[in-house]
Motif scaffolding. Structure first.
Motif, PDB file in Angstrom:
ATOM      1  N   MET A  47       0.822  -1.208   0.000  1.00  0.00           N
ATOM      2  CA  MET A  47       0.000   0.000   0.000  1.00  0.00           C
ATOM      3  C   MET A  47       0.858   1.260   0.000  1.00  0.00           C
ATOM      4  O   MET A  47       0.638   2.182  -0.793  1.00  0.00           O
ATOM      5  CB  MET A  47      -0.916   0.013   1.223  1.00  0.00           C
ATOM      6  N   ASP A  48       1.819   1.338   0.930  1.00  0.00           N
ATOM      7  CA  ASP A  48       2.635   2.545   1.021  1.00  0.00           C
ATOM      8  C   ASP A  48       3.449   2.767  -0.244  1.00  0.00           C
ATOM      9  O   ASP A  48       3.682   3.907  -0.653  1.00  0.00           O
ATOM     10  CB  ASP A  48       3.568   2.455   2.233  1.00  0.00           C
ATOM     11  N   VAL A  49       3.899   1.685  -0.856  1.00  0.00           N
ATOM     12  CA  VAL A  49       4.690   1.804  -2.083  1.00  0.00           C
ATOM     13  C   VAL A  49       3.830   2.355  -3.217  1.00  0.00           C
ATOM     14  O   VAL A  49       4.246   3.269  -3.949  1.00  0.00           O
ATOM     15  CB  VAL A  49       5.293   0.441  -2.468  1.00  0.00           C
ATOM     16  N   ASP A  50       2.618   1.813  -3.367  1.00  0.00           N
ATOM     17  CA  ASP A  50       1.728   2.323  -4.413  1.00  0.00           C
ATOM     18  C   ASP A  50       1.371   3.789  -4.174  1.00  0.00           C
ATOM     19  O   ASP A  50       1.303   4.584  -5.118  1.00  0.00           O
ATOM     20  CB  ASP A  50       0.444   1.483  -4.466  1.00  0.00           C
ATOM     21  N   LEU A  51       1.146   4.141  -2.917  1.00  0.00           N
ATOM     22  CA  LEU A  51       0.836   5.538  -2.618  1.00  0.00           C
ATOM     23  C   LEU A  51       2.045   6.432  -2.871  1.00  0.00           C
ATOM     24  O   LEU A  51       1.900   7.549  -3.383  1.00  0.00           O
ATOM     25  CB  LEU A  51       0.373   5.676  -1.171  1.00  0.00           C
ATOM     26  N   ALA A  52       3.234   5.965  -2.535  1.00  0.00           N
ATOM     27  CA  ALA A  52       4.444   6.751  -2.813  1.00  0.00           C
ATOM     28  C   ALA A  52       4.611   6.981  -4.305  1.00  0.00           C
ATOM     29  O   ALA A  52       4.941   8.092  -4.751  1.00  0.00           O
ATOM     30  CB  ALA A  52       5.670   6.035  -2.238  1.00  0.00           C
ATOM     31  N   ASN A  53       4.379   5.927  -5.100  1.00  0.00           N
ATOM     32  CA  ASN A  53       4.473   6.069  -6.559  1.00  0.00           C
ATOM     33  C   ASN A  53       3.445   7.057  -7.085  1.00  0.00           C
ATOM     34  O   ASN A  53       3.736   7.872  -7.978  1.00  0.00           O
ATOM     35  CB  ASN A  53       4.273   4.711  -7.228  1.00  0.00           C
ATOM     36  N   ALA A  54       2.225   7.003  -6.532  1.00  0.00           N
ATOM     37  CA  ALA A  54       1.159   7.898  -6.986  1.00  0.00           C
ATOM     38  C   ALA A  54       1.439   9.343  -6.578  1.00  0.00           C
ATOM     39  O   ALA A  54       1.189  10.280  -7.350  1.00  0.00           O
ATOM     40  CB  ALA A  54      -0.180   7.432  -6.418  1.00  0.00           C
ATOM     41  N   ILE A  55       1.945   9.542  -5.361  1.00  0.00           N
ATOM     42  CA  ILE A  55       2.309  10.896  -4.917  1.00  0.00           C
ATOM     43  C   ILE A  55       3.378  11.477  -5.838  1.00  0.00           C
ATOM     44  O   ILE A  55       3.277  12.624  -6.292  1.00  0.00           O
ATOM     45  CB  ILE A  55       2.813  10.858  -3.462  1.00  0.00           C
ATOM     46  N   ALA A  56       4.404  10.680  -6.117  1.00  0.00           N
ATOM     47  CA  ALA A  56       5.475  11.148  -6.995  1.00  0.00           C
ATOM     48  C   ALA A  56       4.939  11.501  -8.383  1.00  0.00           C
ATOM     49  O   ALA A  56       5.302  12.537  -8.964  1.00  0.00           O
ATOM     50  CB  ALA A  56       6.567  10.086  -7.101  1.00  0.00           C
ATOM     51  N   ALA A  57       4.058  10.647  -8.905  1.00  0.00           N
ATOM     52  CA  ALA A  57       3.503  10.906 -10.238  1.00  0.00           C
ATOM     53  C   ALA A  57       2.714  12.203 -10.270  1.00  0.00           C
ATOM     54  O   ALA A  57       2.784  12.976 -11.243  1.00  0.00           O
ATOM     55  CB  ALA A  57       2.624   9.734 -10.670  1.00  0.00           C
ATOM     56  N   LYS A  58       1.947  12.478  -9.229  1.00  0.00           N
ATOM     57  CA  LYS A  58       1.199  13.740  -9.144  1.00  0.00           C
ATOM     58  C   LYS A  58       2.127  14.945  -9.211  1.00  0.00           C
ATOM     59  O   LYS A  58       1.757  16.015  -9.706  1.00  0.00           O
ATOM     60  CB  LYS A  58       0.399  13.797  -7.839  1.00  0.00           C
ATOM     61  N   LEU A  59       3.344  14.760  -8.707  1.00  0.00           N
ATOM     62  CA  LEU A  59       4.309  15.853  -8.658  1.00  0.00           C
ATOM     63  C   LEU A  59       5.254  15.861  -9.855  1.00  0.00           C
ATOM     64  O   LEU A  59       6.217  16.628  -9.889  1.00  0.00           O
ATOM     65  CB  LEU A  59       5.119  15.752  -7.359  1.00  0.00           C
ATOM     66  N   GLY A  60       4.975  14.993 -10.841  1.00  0.00           N
ATOM     67  CA  GLY A  60       5.815  14.931 -12.029  1.00  0.00           C
ATOM     68  C   GLY A  60       7.148  14.258 -11.782  1.00  0.00           C
ATOM     69  O   GLY A  60       8.124  14.507 -12.496  1.00  0.00           O
ATOM     70  N   LEU A  61       7.195  13.372 -10.785  1.00  0.00           N
ATOM     71  CA  LEU A  61       8.435  12.709 -10.389  1.00  0.00           C
ATOM     72  C   LEU A  61       8.264  11.191 -10.396  1.00  0.00           C
ATOM     73  O   LEU A  61       7.176  10.682 -10.635  1.00  0.00           O
ATOM     74  CB  LEU A  61       8.842  13.155  -8.974  1.00  0.00           C
TER      75      LEU A  61
END
Length: 313
Positions: A95-109
């Motif tokens: 869960m935390d990994v998927d959320l980290a990936n999604a947060i980064a994607a929202k920020l263009g990272l």
């Protein structure tokens, strides 16, 4: 080993899953079970989640040095399924990994999630080894003194025992019992700061050894399955997941208690903090967040509003 509260895990802990469990717990765990998990569904690691696209406004909040690097370095203790753990190939998932990936994607990272000992993550943030810590950290006032916390999930503590509770363990009275916990967790602190003092006041012996402490949650679970310990304490969704993976050898006793928010940990006063909070809120608002929680069977911990340093205790 005693860990100060501000460097402990959340008001909960973590466990194993497919690969890690198969590798490290195969000697004592067999098969699969379908224990109830408090209104959440069964994990489905292969479930798809909508593609997350960058939000220009949020990306504009990212500091120039991070933007230039193009990635977020994220620390996670990969022994705590379904939040963060390793699959058969050794890749960190959850869960935390998927959320980290999604947060980064929202920020263009892009997110680069690195496995780390739990108690080394916050020091790693303070030394700039990591920019984020996403490892089931409970947001509390003490932790907020040294890092910023962006809330993203609610969890509580729970107790599990052998199926059928053959030793008649009362989760409200663990005095004199052998209880396994992960080192550095709130559950370990709970034994030291609350359980043992309450036992002493009642004229009873404390939890044996102040709790049997293990560095990995997988070992905590194994201790109960193997009969070394009579009970385990961990974060509620971690206990639920352990039960599902134990082949019917474990069960939860009592109710979830001590519910509190998880927080993404960032350096105190980090310019990234508002960007991460905005990204979490955007994921909540567009439905991606719920998809990720459903994928890991932890929908019961969903929140509707992400805050910065919003701990109440």
């Amino acid at each position: 080993m005693e860990i100060p509260l501000m460097t402990t895990r959340t008001q909960r802990s973590r466990l194993f899953a497919a690969g890690v469990v198969a590798a490290s717990v195969s000697l004592v765990l067999t098969g699969c079970s379908s224990s109830k998990s408090e209104s959440s569904g069964a994990p489905n690691a292969s479930a798809t989640v909508n593609e997350v696209k960058a939000d220009p406004k949020l990306a504009g909040l990212v500091p120039d040095d991070v933007k230039a690097a193009g990635k977020l370095l994220v620390g996670a203790d990969a022994s705590y399924a379904p939040d963060e753990f390793k699959d058969d190939s050794g890749k960190v998932i959850g869960m935390d990994v998927d959320l980290a990936n999604a947060i980064a994607a929202k920020l263009g990272l892009k997110a680069e999630v690195q496995d780390s000992g739990f108690t080394a993550i916050i020091p790693g943030i303070q030394s700039n080894k990591f920019q984020l810590g996403m490892s089931s950290f409970t947001d509390n006032k003490e932790r907020e003194q040294i890092v910023d916390m962006v809330t993203y999930f609610n969890s509580g503590s729970a107790v599990a025992v052998k199926k059928g509770n053959p030793e008649k363990i009362d989760p409200k009275d663990l005095c004199g019992k052998k209880v396994a916990v992960q080192t550095g967790t709130t559950q370990a602190d709970e034994i030291k700061d609350t359980r043992d003092p309450d036992c002493a006041k009642a004229g009873k012996p404390g939890v044996q050894n102040g709790g049997d402490k293990f560095d990995l949650q997988t070992d905590v679970t194994n201790a109960v399955v193997s009969g070394r310990d009579q009970a385990m304490m961990a974060d509620s969704q971690v206990v639920d997941y352990a039960i599902k993976q134990s082949g019917g050898q474990l069960e939860k006793v009592g109710e979830t208690y001590g519910v509190a928010p998880y927080g993404v940990a960032l350096a105190k006063g980090s310019k990234l903090t508002p960007a991460v909070q905005g990204a979490v809120q955007s994921l909540i608002d567009d439905g991606t967040y719920k998809q990720i929680l459903a994928k890991w069977g932890v929908e019961s911990g969903a929140i509707t509003t992400s805050t910065v340093n919003g701990a109440v205790s």
